[in-house]
Design an enzyme around this catalytic site. Sequence first.
Site, PDB file in Angstrom:
ATOM      1  N   LYS A 150      41.769  -6.575  17.883  1.00 47.93           N
ATOM      2  CA  LYS A 150      41.479  -6.850  16.859  1.00 47.93           C
ATOM      3  C   LYS A 150      42.024  -8.417  16.006  1.00 47.93           C
ATOM      4  CE  LYS A 150      37.188  -4.566  16.545  1.00 47.93           C
ATOM      5  NZ  LYS A 150      35.796  -3.851  15.354  1.00 47.93           N
ATOM      6  N   ASN A 177      41.268  -2.448  21.622  1.00 45.69           N
ATOM      7  CA  ASN A 177      40.811  -3.826  21.185  1.00 45.69           C
ATOM      8  C   ASN A 177      41.682  -3.958  19.912  1.00 45.69           C
ATOM      9  OD1 ASN A 177      39.713  -6.152  20.377  1.00 45.69           O
ATOM     10  ND2 ASN A 177      37.627  -5.650  19.802  1.00 45.69           N
ATOM     11  N   SER A 233      32.852   2.721  16.539  1.00 41.86           N
ATOM     12  CA  SER A 233      34.376   4.069  15.601  1.00 41.86           C
ATOM     13  C   SER A 233      33.981   5.431  16.333  1.00 41.86           C
ATOM     14  CB  SER A 233      32.995   4.435  14.600  1.00 41.86           C
ATOM     15  OG  SER A 233      32.987   2.838  13.798  1.00 41.86           O
ATOM     16  N   GLU A 285      31.958  -9.307  17.275  1.00 39.94           N
ATOM     17  CA  GLU A 285      32.147  -9.987  15.989  1.00 39.94           C
ATOM     18  C   GLU A 285      32.487 -11.741  16.557  1.00 39.94           C
ATOM     19  OE1 GLU A 285      35.415  -7.169  15.368  1.00 39.94           O
ATOM     20  OE2 GLU A 285      34.374  -6.015  15.067  1.00 39.94           O
ATOM     21  N   HIS A 323      32.490 -10.048  22.738  1.00 38.84           N
ATOM     22  CA  HIS A 323      32.442  -8.552  21.815  1.00 38.84           C
ATOM     23  C   HIS A 323      31.361  -9.503  20.435  1.00 38.84           C
ATOM     24  CE1 HIS A 323      34.190  -6.894  17.746  1.00 38.84           C
ATOM     25  NE2 HIS A 323      33.988  -5.489  19.152  1.00 38.84           N
ATOM     26  N   GLU A 375      28.621  -1.738  22.764  1.00 34.67           N
ATOM     27  CA  GLU A 375      29.184  -1.397  21.080  1.00 34.67           C
ATOM     28  C   GLU A 375      27.897  -1.250  20.686  1.00 34.67           C
ATOM     29  OE1 GLU A 375      33.388  -2.014  21.744  1.00 34.67           O
ATOM     30  OE2 GLU A 375      32.289  -3.940  20.694  1.00 34.67           O
ATOM     31  N   GLY A 409      33.165  -0.672  12.869  1.00 27.41           N
ATOM     32  CA  GLY A 409      34.047  -0.508  11.675  1.00 27.41           C
ATOM     33  C   GLY A 409      33.234   0.187  10.451  1.00 27.41           C
TER      34      GLY A 409
HETATM   35  C1  3PY Z   1      35.218  -1.018  17.292  1.00 27.97           C
HETATM   36  O1  3PY Z   1      35.547   0.095  17.966  1.00 27.97           O
HETATM   37  O2  3PY Z   1      35.892  -1.082  16.641  1.00 27.97           O
HETATM   38  C2  3PY Z   1      35.308  -2.101  18.137  1.00 27.97           C
HETATM   39  O3  3PY Z   1      34.272  -3.256  17.773  1.00 27.97           O
HETATM   40  C3  3PY Z   1      35.476  -1.731  19.393  1.00 27.97           C
HETATM   41  O4  3PY Z   1      35.803  -2.816  20.177  1.00 27.97           O
END
Ligand code: 3PY
Length: 250
Positions: A11, A9, A213, A98, A96, A167, A173
Amino acid sequence: MRKNIVAGNWKMNTTLQEGIALAKELNQALAAEKPNCDVVICTPFIHLASVTPLVDAAKIGVGAENCADKVSGAYTGEVSASMVASTGAKYVILGHSERRAYYGETVEILREKVKLALANGLTPIFCIGEVLEEREANKQNEVVATQMESVFSLSAEDFSKIVLAYEPVWAIGTGKTASPEQAQEIHAFIRSLVAGKFGQEIADNTSILYGGSCKPSNAKELFANPDVDGGLIGGAALAVADFKGIIDAF
Ligand code: 3PY
Protein backbone atom coordinates in the site's frame (compact mmCIF):
# COMPACT_ATOMS: atom_id res chain seq x y z
CA MET A 1 -2.40 -27.40 -11.59
CA ARG A 2 -2.82 -24.00 -9.99
CA LYS A 3 -0.11 -22.31 -7.95
CA ASN A 4 -0.17 -21.29 -4.31
CA ILE A 5 0.82 -17.63 -4.01
CA VAL A 6 1.49 -15.33 -1.08
CA ALA A 7 1.57 -11.71 -2.28
CA GLY A 8 2.30 -8.68 -0.13
CA ASN A 9 0.49 -5.40 -0.75
CA TRP A 10 2.63 -2.68 0.78
CA LYS A 11 0.00 0.00 0.00
CA MET A 12 1.22 3.59 0.57
CA ASN A 13 3.85 2.60 3.12
CA THR A 14 7.66 2.90 3.31
CA THR A 15 9.98 5.51 1.91
CA LEU A 16 12.22 4.32 -0.91
CA GLN A 17 15.04 3.62 1.57
CA GLU A 18 12.73 1.71 3.92
CA GLY A 19 11.29 -0.26 1.02
CA ILE A 20 14.75 -1.24 -0.21
CA ALA A 21 15.70 -2.36 3.30
CA LEU A 22 12.49 -4.38 3.64
CA ALA A 23 12.98 -6.10 0.28
CA LYS A 24 16.60 -6.94 1.11
CA GLU A 25 15.61 -8.33 4.49
CA LEU A 26 12.89 -10.50 2.95
CA ASN A 27 15.24 -11.72 0.23
CA GLN A 28 17.69 -12.84 2.93
CA ALA A 29 15.01 -14.37 5.13
CA LEU A 30 13.70 -16.62 2.34
CA ALA A 31 16.49 -19.12 2.15
CA ALA A 32 15.52 -20.70 -1.15
CA GLU A 33 12.72 -20.91 -3.67
CA LYS A 34 9.71 -22.42 -1.95
CA PRO A 35 8.59 -25.34 -4.09
CA ASN A 36 4.92 -25.14 -3.11
CA CYS A 37 4.35 -21.39 -3.03
CA ASP A 38 5.24 -18.35 -5.15
CA VAL A 39 6.10 -15.20 -3.20
CA VAL A 40 5.30 -11.74 -4.56
CA ILE A 41 5.76 -8.23 -3.18
CA CYS A 42 3.69 -5.38 -4.61
CA THR A 43 5.28 -2.06 -3.80
CA PRO A 44 4.66 1.63 -4.46
CA PHE A 45 5.55 2.62 -8.04
CA ILE A 46 8.65 4.57 -7.08
CA HIS A 47 10.19 1.49 -5.43
CA LEU A 48 9.85 -0.86 -8.38
CA ALA A 49 12.98 -0.07 -10.37
CA SER A 50 15.15 -0.26 -7.23
CA VAL A 51 13.56 -3.32 -5.62
CA THR A 52 13.30 -5.53 -8.72
CA PRO A 53 17.07 -6.03 -9.24
CA LEU A 54 17.64 -6.44 -5.49
CA VAL A 55 15.60 -9.58 -5.02
CA ASP A 56 16.31 -13.04 -6.37
CA ALA A 57 13.65 -13.47 -9.07
CA ALA A 58 13.53 -17.21 -8.41
CA LYS A 59 12.36 -16.51 -4.85
CA ILE A 60 10.38 -13.27 -5.07
CA GLY A 61 8.30 -11.72 -7.84
CA VAL A 62 7.78 -7.97 -7.77
CA GLY A 63 4.61 -6.11 -8.71
CA ALA A 64 2.87 -2.74 -8.68
CA GLU A 65 -0.30 -1.90 -6.78
CA ASN A 66 -2.08 -0.28 -9.72
CA CYS A 67 -1.58 0.91 -13.29
CA ALA A 68 -3.30 3.38 -15.61
CA ASP A 69 -6.28 2.57 -17.81
CA LYS A 70 -4.62 4.42 -20.71
CA VAL A 71 -1.65 3.48 -22.89
CA SER A 72 0.32 6.76 -22.65
CA GLY A 73 0.01 10.50 -23.10
CA ALA A 74 -1.34 13.52 -21.25
CA TYR A 75 -2.51 11.85 -18.04
CA THR A 76 -0.57 13.75 -15.39
CA GLY A 77 0.48 11.61 -12.46
CA GLU A 78 -0.52 8.28 -14.00
CA VAL A 79 1.79 5.28 -14.46
CA SER A 80 1.15 2.98 -17.40
CA ALA A 81 1.36 -0.80 -17.54
CA SER A 82 4.30 -0.55 -19.96
CA MET A 83 6.15 1.71 -17.49
CA VAL A 84 5.55 -0.85 -14.73
CA ALA A 85 6.81 -3.66 -16.98
CA SER A 86 9.89 -1.62 -17.93
CA THR A 87 11.08 -1.76 -14.28
CA GLY A 88 11.24 -5.55 -14.44
CA ALA A 89 8.06 -5.96 -12.37
CA LYS A 90 5.94 -8.96 -13.30
CA TYR A 91 2.66 -8.43 -11.42
CA VAL A 92 0.11 -5.70 -10.80
CA ILE A 93 -2.70 -5.58 -8.26
CA LEU A 94 -5.87 -4.30 -9.93
CA GLY A 95 -9.28 -3.54 -8.46
CA HIS A 96 -8.24 -3.40 -4.83
CA SER A 97 -11.24 -2.26 -2.78
CA GLU A 98 -9.36 0.89 -1.74
CA ARG A 99 -8.98 1.83 -5.43
CA ARG A 100 -12.65 1.06 -6.08
CA ALA A 101 -13.83 3.05 -3.04
CA TYR A 102 -11.49 6.07 -3.02
CA TYR A 103 -10.62 6.44 -6.71
CA GLY A 104 -13.89 5.45 -8.35
CA GLU A 105 -12.58 2.42 -10.23
CA THR A 106 -15.50 0.80 -12.03
CA VAL A 107 -16.00 -2.53 -13.79
CA GLU A 108 -15.28 -0.74 -17.12
CA ILE A 109 -12.13 1.07 -15.96
CA LEU A 110 -10.80 -2.17 -14.51
CA ARG A 111 -11.54 -4.02 -17.74
CA GLU A 112 -9.19 -1.58 -19.52
CA LYS A 113 -6.50 -1.85 -16.83
CA VAL A 114 -6.55 -5.65 -16.94
CA LYS A 115 -6.27 -5.63 -20.75
CA LEU A 116 -3.32 -3.22 -20.69
CA ALA A 117 -1.56 -5.15 -17.94
CA LEU A 118 -1.85 -8.38 -19.94
CA ALA A 119 -0.79 -6.67 -23.17
CA ASN A 120 2.39 -5.64 -21.38
CA GLY A 121 3.16 -9.09 -20.03
CA LEU A 122 2.12 -8.35 -16.44
CA THR A 123 0.13 -10.80 -14.32
CA PRO A 124 -2.88 -8.99 -12.87
CA ILE A 125 -3.83 -9.89 -9.30
CA PHE A 126 -7.47 -8.97 -9.73
CA CYS A 127 -9.31 -8.17 -6.48
CA ILE A 128 -12.99 -8.59 -5.75
CA GLY A 129 -15.02 -8.51 -2.56
CA GLU A 130 -18.08 -7.10 -0.86
CA VAL A 131 -18.55 -4.43 1.81
CA LEU A 132 -20.11 -5.15 5.21
CA GLU A 133 -23.66 -4.02 4.28
CA GLU A 134 -23.59 -6.32 1.24
CA ARG A 135 -22.44 -9.27 3.38
CA GLU A 136 -25.13 -8.51 5.96
CA ALA A 137 -27.73 -8.46 3.19
CA ASN A 138 -26.32 -11.78 1.90
CA LYS A 139 -25.46 -10.10 -1.43
CA GLN A 140 -21.77 -11.16 -1.57
CA ASN A 141 -22.23 -13.61 -4.45
CA GLU A 142 -24.08 -11.06 -6.56
CA VAL A 143 -21.41 -8.43 -5.85
CA VAL A 144 -18.44 -10.59 -6.80
CA ALA A 145 -20.27 -11.87 -9.90
CA THR A 146 -20.69 -8.27 -11.09
CA GLN A 147 -17.07 -7.40 -10.31
CA MET A 148 -15.92 -10.43 -12.30
CA GLU A 149 -17.43 -8.88 -15.43
CA SER A 150 -14.16 -6.90 -15.78
CA VAL A 151 -12.32 -10.14 -16.53
CA PHE A 152 -15.07 -12.19 -18.15
CA SER A 153 -14.73 -10.31 -21.44
CA LEU A 154 -11.15 -11.61 -21.78
CA SER A 155 -10.34 -14.51 -24.06
CA ALA A 156 -9.90 -17.83 -22.25
CA GLU A 157 -6.18 -17.64 -23.04
CA ASP A 158 -5.84 -14.21 -21.41
CA PHE A 159 -8.05 -15.11 -18.45
CA SER A 160 -5.84 -18.09 -17.70
CA LYS A 161 -2.93 -15.65 -17.06
CA ILE A 162 -4.61 -13.79 -14.20
CA VAL A 163 -4.70 -14.40 -10.46
CA LEU A 164 -7.85 -13.62 -8.46
CA ALA A 165 -7.94 -12.27 -4.92
CA TYR A 166 -11.11 -12.34 -2.84
CA GLU A 167 -10.93 -9.65 -0.19
CA PRO A 168 -14.02 -9.00 1.92
CA VAL A 169 -13.83 -5.24 2.49
CA TRP A 170 -15.10 -5.68 6.05
CA ALA A 171 -11.96 -7.68 6.83
CA ILE A 172 -9.43 -5.17 5.45
CA GLY A 173 -7.56 -3.27 8.12
CA THR A 174 -10.27 -4.11 10.67
CA GLY A 175 -8.64 -7.11 12.32
CA LYS A 176 -11.77 -9.14 11.35
CA THR A 177 -11.13 -12.16 9.17
CA ALA A 178 -13.59 -14.23 7.18
CA SER A 179 -13.88 -17.60 8.90
CA PRO A 180 -12.22 -20.45 6.97
CA GLU A 181 -15.75 -21.69 6.14
CA GLN A 182 -16.84 -18.28 4.81
CA ALA A 183 -13.65 -18.03 2.75
CA GLN A 184 -14.03 -21.54 1.32
CA GLU A 185 -17.69 -20.99 0.49
CA ILE A 186 -17.15 -17.83 -1.56
CA HIS A 187 -13.89 -19.04 -3.16
CA ALA A 188 -15.75 -22.14 -4.36
CA PHE A 189 -18.51 -19.88 -5.69
CA ILE A 190 -15.97 -17.71 -7.55
CA ARG A 191 -14.38 -20.82 -9.03
CA SER A 192 -17.81 -22.01 -10.15
CA LEU A 193 -18.33 -18.67 -11.93
CA VAL A 194 -15.03 -19.16 -13.75
CA ALA A 195 -16.01 -22.74 -14.65
CA GLY A 196 -19.36 -21.50 -15.99
CA LYS A 197 -17.61 -18.96 -18.20
CA PHE A 198 -14.38 -20.68 -19.28
CA GLY A 199 -14.80 -24.34 -18.31
CA GLN A 200 -13.65 -26.52 -15.43
CA GLU A 201 -10.04 -26.90 -16.54
CA ILE A 202 -9.36 -23.15 -16.53
CA ALA A 203 -11.28 -22.81 -13.25
CA ASP A 204 -9.15 -25.54 -11.67
CA ASN A 205 -5.99 -23.79 -12.84
CA THR A 206 -6.95 -20.34 -11.49
CA SER A 207 -5.30 -19.28 -8.23
CA ILE A 208 -7.75 -17.54 -5.90
CA LEU A 209 -6.06 -15.75 -3.00
CA TYR A 210 -7.72 -14.64 0.21
CA GLY A 211 -7.05 -11.16 1.56
CA GLY A 212 -8.15 -9.30 4.64
CA SER A 213 -6.38 -9.40 7.99
CA CYS A 214 -4.50 -12.56 7.07
CA LYS A 215 -1.68 -13.16 9.57
CA PRO A 216 0.63 -15.99 10.68
CA SER A 217 -1.91 -17.08 13.31
CA ASN A 218 -4.79 -17.64 10.87
CA ALA A 219 -3.00 -18.33 7.56
CA LYS A 220 -2.75 -22.10 8.02
CA GLU A 221 -6.45 -22.67 8.56
CA LEU A 222 -7.39 -20.31 5.72
CA PHE A 223 -4.93 -21.92 3.27
CA ALA A 224 -6.04 -25.43 4.27
CA ASN A 225 -9.28 -24.88 2.34
CA PRO A 226 -9.33 -26.57 -1.05
CA ASP A 227 -10.30 -23.39 -2.93
CA VAL A 228 -8.02 -20.96 -1.07
CA ASP A 229 -4.71 -20.83 -2.95
CA GLY A 230 -2.83 -18.32 -0.83
CA GLY A 231 -3.15 -14.78 0.39
CA LEU A 232 -2.93 -11.12 -0.54
CA ILE A 233 -1.40 -9.65 2.58
CA GLY A 234 -1.66 -6.06 3.80
CA GLY A 235 -0.12 -4.93 7.10
CA ALA A 236 1.60 -8.25 7.82
CA ALA A 237 3.62 -7.86 4.59
CA LEU A 238 5.48 -4.93 6.14
CA ALA A 239 7.16 -7.06 8.82
CA VAL A 240 9.42 -9.81 7.48
CA ALA A 241 8.78 -12.19 10.38
CA ASP A 242 5.01 -11.95 9.91
CA PHE A 243 5.15 -12.23 6.11
CA LYS A 244 7.48 -15.21 6.35
CA GLY A 245 5.18 -16.75 8.95
CA ILE A 246 2.34 -16.58 6.43
CA ILE A 247 4.50 -18.00 3.60
CA ASP A 248 5.51 -20.83 5.92
CA ALA A 249 1.84 -21.72 6.40
CA PHE A 250 2.30 -23.62 3.09
C1 3PY B 1 -5.25 -6.22 3.65
O1 3PY B 1 -5.18 -7.37 4.07
O2 3PY B 1 -5.27 -5.24 4.40
C2 3PY B 1 -5.31 -5.95 2.23
O3 3PY B 1 -5.97 -5.03 1.81
C3 3PY B 1 -4.48 -6.77 1.29
O4 3PY B 1 -4.58 -6.30 -0.01
